[in-house]
Scaffold this motif. Structure first.
Motif, PDB file in Angstrom:
ATOM      1  N   ASP A  41       2.696   1.576  -3.399  1.00 53.13           N
ATOM      2  CA  ASP A  41       1.583   2.183  -4.507  1.00 53.13           C
ATOM      3  C   ASP A  41       1.542   3.710  -4.362  1.00 53.13           C
ATOM      4  N   ASP A  42       1.754   4.345  -3.526  1.00 52.12           N
ATOM      5  CA  ASP A  42       1.807   5.858  -3.262  1.00 52.12           C
ATOM      6  C   ASP A  42       3.085   6.355  -3.915  1.00 52.12           C
ATOM      7  N   ALA A  43       3.982   5.940  -3.868  1.00 52.95           N
ATOM      8  CA  ALA A  43       5.372   6.607  -4.389  1.00 52.95           C
ATOM      9  C   ALA A  43       5.252   6.847  -5.545  1.00 52.95           C
ATOM     10  N   SER A  67      -1.826   1.710  -8.759  1.00 50.55           N
ATOM     11  CA  SER A  67      -2.708   1.124  -7.931  1.00 50.55           C
ATOM     12  C   SER A  67      -2.091  -0.082  -7.201  1.00 50.55           C
ATOM     13  N   THR A  68      -2.880  -0.872  -6.344  1.00 45.11           N
ATOM     14  CA  THR A  68      -2.200  -1.860  -5.735  1.00 45.11           C
ATOM     15  C   THR A  68      -2.059  -3.163  -6.552  1.00 45.11           C
ATOM     16  N   GLY A 117       2.564   6.318  -7.629  1.00 45.73           N
ATOM     17  CA  GLY A 117       1.350   6.799  -7.899  1.00 45.73           C
ATOM     18  C   GLY A 117       0.582   5.705  -8.792  1.00 45.73           C
ATOM     19  N   ALA A 147       0.776  -1.232   0.035  1.00 46.17           N
ATOM     20  CA  ALA A 147      -0.073  -0.035  -0.118  1.00 46.17           C
ATOM     21  C   ALA A 147       0.774   1.322  -0.070  1.00 46.17           C
ATOM     22  N   GLU A 148       2.181   1.278   0.857  1.00 51.93           N
ATOM     23  CA  GLU A 148       2.986   2.362   0.613  1.00 51.93           C
ATOM     24  C   GLU A 148       3.626   2.715  -0.494  1.00 51.93           C
TER      25      GLU A 148
END
Length: 153
Positions: A94-96, A100-101, A98, A91-92
């Motif tokens: 994913d953010d870096a 989706s899982t 941009g 999940a983290e």
């Protein structure tokens, strides 16, 4: 502030008033140079990530993130050059970049399948440094590090 800062592990934080930093930089010009260099590096990292968001595939973005994490870790603690504990969840990750899982999961499988990384039990290992660097289109110049240091296995 116009951004968010969070810790993935236990951390000790302190608030330093802006005035105290200004005074420190006036009294110690070398400290001011360090802050300025950090600002330049932050801007270079930002430019690299903006470029990557627009033109890199999901697997390339993930490879870039993982390679950069390792290069930065080794800059401060070169003790283990092939693996590190990874408190980062998918999940983290994913953010870096941009993503989706689903994209992250597929990309990690692709990197594992190419024998570039191993990620298991909270431990991230780089199995092929040059392959991961190539897969992530990673150029250490944006971190202002010695390029030979970024390539050491």
């Amino acid at each position: 502030m116009d951004h968010y800062l969070g810790a993935l592990t236990d951390a000790r934080l302190a608030f330093i008033p802006h005035e105290a930093l200004q005074h420190l930089m006036q009294m110690c010009p070398r400290v001011a140079k360090v802050f300025w260099r950090n600002t330049l590096i932050d801007a270079a990292v930002f430019r690299e990530w903006i470029l990557g968001m627009g033109r890199r595939s999901a697997a390339t973005r993930i490879a870039h993130v993982l390679y950069e994490i390792f290069v930065r870790l080794r800059a401060v603690d070169p003790a283990d050059e092939r693996e590190c504990e990874s408190p980062v969840t998918q999940a983290e990750i994913d953010d870096a970049p941009g993503l989706s899982t689903v994209h992250v999961n597929r990309s990690l499988q692709e990197l594992r399948g190419a024998d570039l990384i191993s990620l298991s039990g909270g431990v991230l290992a780089v199995l092929n440094w040059s392959g991961l660097r190539e897969a992530g289109e990673f150029d250490p110049k944006h971190l202002h590090l010695d390029p030979t240091e970024a390539d050491k296995p």
